[in-house]
Each structure stands twice: as C-alpha cells, then as structure tokens.
Design a protein around this motif. Sequence first.
Motif, mmCIF file in Angstrom:
data_model
loop_
_atom_site.group_PDB
_atom_site.id
_atom_site.type_symbol
_atom_site.label_atom_id
_atom_site.label_comp_id
_atom_site.label_asym_id
_atom_site.label_seq_id
_atom_site.Cartn_x
_atom_site.Cartn_y
_atom_site.Cartn_z
ATOM 1 N N GLY A 15 0.816 -1.207 0.000
ATOM 2 C CA GLY A 15 0.000 0.000 0.000
ATOM 3 C C GLY A 15 0.851 1.259 0.000
ATOM 4 N N ALA A 16 1.941 1.248 0.755
ATOM 5 C CA ALA A 16 2.847 2.397 0.772
ATOM 6 C C ALA A 16 3.530 2.574 -0.584
ATOM 7 N N ALA A 17 3.955 1.459 -1.191
ATOM 8 C CA ALA A 17 4.612 1.536 -2.503
ATOM 9 C C ALA A 17 3.651 2.049 -3.570
ATOM 10 N N HIS A 18 2.421 1.549 -3.557
ATOM 11 C CA HIS A 18 1.434 2.005 -4.536
ATOM 12 C C HIS A 18 1.064 3.465 -4.297
ATOM 13 N N SER A 19 0.968 3.869 -3.040
ATOM 14 C CA SER A 19 0.647 5.268 -2.739
ATOM 15 C C SER A 19 1.722 6.197 -3.293
ATOM 16 N N GLN A 20 2.986 5.825 -3.118
ATOM 17 C CA GLN A 20 4.086 6.605 -3.680
ATOM 18 C C GLN A 20 3.906 6.761 -5.191
ATOM 19 N N TYR A 131 2.582 -7.273 -11.434
ATOM 20 C CA TYR A 131 3.934 -7.817 -11.568
ATOM 21 C C TYR A 131 4.864 -6.664 -11.957
ATOM 22 N N THR A 132 5.235 -5.893 -10.949
ATOM 23 C CA THR A 132 5.848 -4.590 -11.149
ATOM 24 C C THR A 132 7.231 -4.661 -11.772
ATOM 25 N N TYR A 133 7.943 -5.767 -11.595
ATOM 26 C CA TYR A 133 9.310 -5.812 -12.106
ATOM 27 C C TYR A 133 9.357 -5.738 -13.627
ATOM 28 N N ARG A 134 8.258 -5.965 -14.299
ATOM 29 C CA ARG A 134 8.218 -5.711 -15.739
ATOM 30 C C ARG A 134 8.550 -4.258 -16.055
ATOM 31 N N ARG A 135 8.262 -3.371 -15.079
ATOM 32 C CA ARG A 135 8.397 -1.927 -15.319
ATOM 33 C C ARG A 135 9.750 -1.373 -14.908
ATOM 34 N N VAL A 136 10.669 -2.195 -14.408
ATOM 35 C CA VAL A 136 12.044 -1.745 -14.195
ATOM 36 C C VAL A 136 12.640 -1.453 -15.576
ATOM 37 N N PRO A 137 13.204 -0.258 -15.792
ATOM 38 C CA PRO A 137 13.684 0.070 -17.142
ATOM 39 C C PRO A 137 14.638 -0.951 -17.740
ATOM 40 N N ALA A 138 15.539 -1.528 -16.936
ATOM 41 C CA ALA A 138 16.469 -2.523 -17.479
ATOM 42 C C ALA A 138 15.743 -3.776 -17.931
ATOM 43 N N VAL A 139 14.697 -4.178 -17.203
ATOM 44 C CA VAL A 139 13.903 -5.347 -17.606
ATOM 45 C C VAL A 139 13.130 -5.033 -18.880
ATOM 46 N N ALA A 140 12.554 -3.833 -18.954
ATOM 47 C CA ALA A 140 11.834 -3.443 -20.171
ATOM 48 C C ALA A 140 12.773 -3.398 -21.373
ATOM 49 N N LEU A 141 13.998 -2.934 -21.160
ATOM 50 C CA LEU A 141 14.983 -2.934 -22.247
ATOM 51 C C LEU A 141 15.355 -4.353 -22.629
ATOM 52 N N LEU A 142 15.521 -5.232 -21.635
ATOM 53 C CA LEU A 142 15.829 -6.632 -21.911
ATOM 54 C C LEU A 142 14.727 -7.253 -22.781
ATOM 55 N N ALA A 143 13.473 -7.000 -22.430
ATOM 56 C CA ALA A 143 12.352 -7.530 -23.211
ATOM 57 C C ALA A 143 12.401 -7.019 -24.649
ATOM 58 N N GLU A 324 11.178 2.021 -6.008
ATOM 59 C CA GLU A 324 9.834 2.611 -6.073
ATOM 60 C C GLU A 324 9.435 3.054 -7.478
ATOM 61 N N HIS A 325 10.414 3.282 -8.356
ATOM 62 C CA HIS A 325 10.075 3.812 -9.675
ATOM 63 C C HIS A 325 9.279 2.823 -10.520
ATOM 64 N N GLY A 326 9.492 1.516 -10.316
ATOM 65 C CA GLY A 326 8.711 0.534 -11.068
ATOM 66 C C GLY A 326 7.223 0.671 -10.806
#
Length: 376
Positions: A15-20, A131-143, A324-326
């Motif tokens: 909840g704290a992470a989503h609120s951020q 599944y938030t780790y999809r949104r890490v920029p390095a993971v998105a670049l890997l995809a 938190e950026h993801g």
Amino acid sequence: MNELRVGMVGHAFMGAAHSQAWRAVNRFFDLPLRAHMTALCGRDANRAAAAAEKLGWASYETDWRVLVERDDIDLVDICTPGDTHAEIAIAALRNGKHVLCEKPLANTVAEAEAMAEAAASAPGVRSMCGYTYRRVPAVALLARLVAEGRVGRVHHVRAAYLQDWLVDPATPMSWRLSAERAGLGALGDIGSHIVDIVQHLTGERITGVSGLTETLVPERPTVDGGTGQVTVDDAAIFLARLTGGALATFEATRFATGRKNALRVEINGSAGSLAFDLERLNELEYYDASRPSGENGFTRILVTEPDHPYLAAWWPPGHLLGYEHGFTHQARDLIEAIATGVQPRPSFADALDVQLVLDAVARSHGEWIPIPERRP
C-alpha cells in the motif's frame, strides 16, 4: 484534466509503494488522466485514518464493500493478502471499476480463473495484475532486445529470486507463512515474479514443470508467546520447458543467507545472452556473439539514457532510479491503457498463466507436470 479517482484496499508494504506511485505519476509523466487518491481502506479505523493522512489519501473506509460501491471511485487498487483478492476484484469489476491487483493474482487456480472470467465479462473495464518488475527500465529494455532478436533463438533461461528474511527460526509467524492467507510460500510470493518475468521476456509460455518444495522451519513463535505451524513452503526449485523448446531453471527461497532481494534472470540464445540482477537494477549485461572473439565479453549497459524505457521522464543520464520507480511506471502504463481503451498487461489472463505454473510446481513432488491451457 479528467481525473482517475483511485480507491486502495490495504495500506502496509505494498500500500505504501502504490501510494508513492499514485502521488508521483502525474508529476513526472504527461498523461491524459490525473490520478486522484480518493480513498484508502483498512479494517481498523484509527490505523486507516493515520495511513490515509501519512500516505496522502483524501478519505478512508473500513469496509472494502463500501469502497467498491462508491460513485466517486473509478479504480480499485488491491494491496491485501491473497485470500481476499478474488472477492474484492470480482466485486469491483461488477461495479464497473477498473482494477489493479497485487500479485500473485489469487491463492488458487479456481480463484484466478474466476477473476479472469470476471475481467473478460466486464467490457470497457480494465484490469491488471501488479507484476511490477516488468516496469524496471532494465527489464523493459531486456524484453525489447529479446523481441528484436538480439539473442537469437532462446536455448536456456535461468531465473532465481533469493531472500533470507526467514533464516532465523526465531522469526515470528506472519500471514505470509499461512496457506490459508497466502496460498503458497516462497513459491507464490517471489516465485510468481520469476515465472511472470520469464514468460514476459521470452514471449513464450511454460509448458511443463518438475519441481520440489520444502518447509525448512515447520514451527515458529507467535506474538502471544506460543508457536504456530508453518503451512507453506520456504523454498522451491523447479525445471521447466518453454513453448519454443528452451530449457529453464527456477529457484525461489527465503533461506538464501546473505541474499536480501536478489532477483536474477539470464537468457542464453543462439546469437547472444542477456542478464539482469535486481540488486543492480540500473544495469543490464549483454553478450553479442557476432563480435570478434578477441574483443568479446559481456557488456555492462547502464540503463539511464533518455531513449531507454521510461527514462525520459526522470533524471539526466547516469542518475540512478530505485525500487519505487517501477510502481510509478506501473501506474503510468495503467492510466495510459484506461485513457486509450486498451487492455493493460499483465492482464488477469496473463496472471492466470502464472497461477497455473505455480499450482503445477506445488503438485509436482519431482514428477513432470504439463501446464494446461487456461480456459478464459
């Protein structure tokens, strides 16, 4: 600007992470809708009121049923333990609310199927699993690099998610150690992430698995001075095959002493390899097999350039992003999907695919278990 009025159920870690994310998303991304943090929901009135004040929500409720029926809520964000996901999400969808639900989607395949069916039966209403780790920029670049064919045909995938917060047998019982609340242990909690990320990165489904799970500490102290039985796995290891024929290995454990949050994935293909480590989340390793052997080796890509996924909204090159950026990128993509009328990913159907794999691993006991096609 039109508003997307958000109601969130649950206000602890997620909840704290989503609120951020909801607080930050319109301050950094230019979007067609503005997120408004309309209401937070928690069972205890005092704690819910305090959380709403601290995290930036305009009001609070103590009954999620009231929240999902409010006329001033457009989207319900579910950040509760897995045993409540299905009931809240299905009620929200039936009330015409968009839904963001934390992972894993549910505690059982039957619940996940019901959620996917409810989402498919709600035209114009969007739903996404976190599944938030999809949104890490390095993971998105890997995809993106895999989709462009930079590793060629995928031969091998190895994925691990290693933590150590349960190594001490004196660590007390929590809801995450109860099958009734959490469904699965390390397999569902962190194993679900690596199942999703592998299927996402390769664009392929897992077709079969053979795995083992283990509960290493069967009893733990409770806050009242007694003991409680641990009814979930502490660790899971499994083999898998993908639709394209690649072999994959997975490990999920909360007993990897010294490893705090080490999600690692490596893809080996006919033309190269790519590797990512969450504990170095601004970096990607790339091996290009077309380069001369005398010059070759893994290249470290610092994923902070404005042409990398999501990065144009943030800081100058070389200025690093964090965990938190993801979540902010997740909120950004969901708002964009709602505004443009497209289905965000991962959908509830995508999350059901993960649930089918988790269920097969839990039932495997070393046997090979084919993964059935999802019904919805």
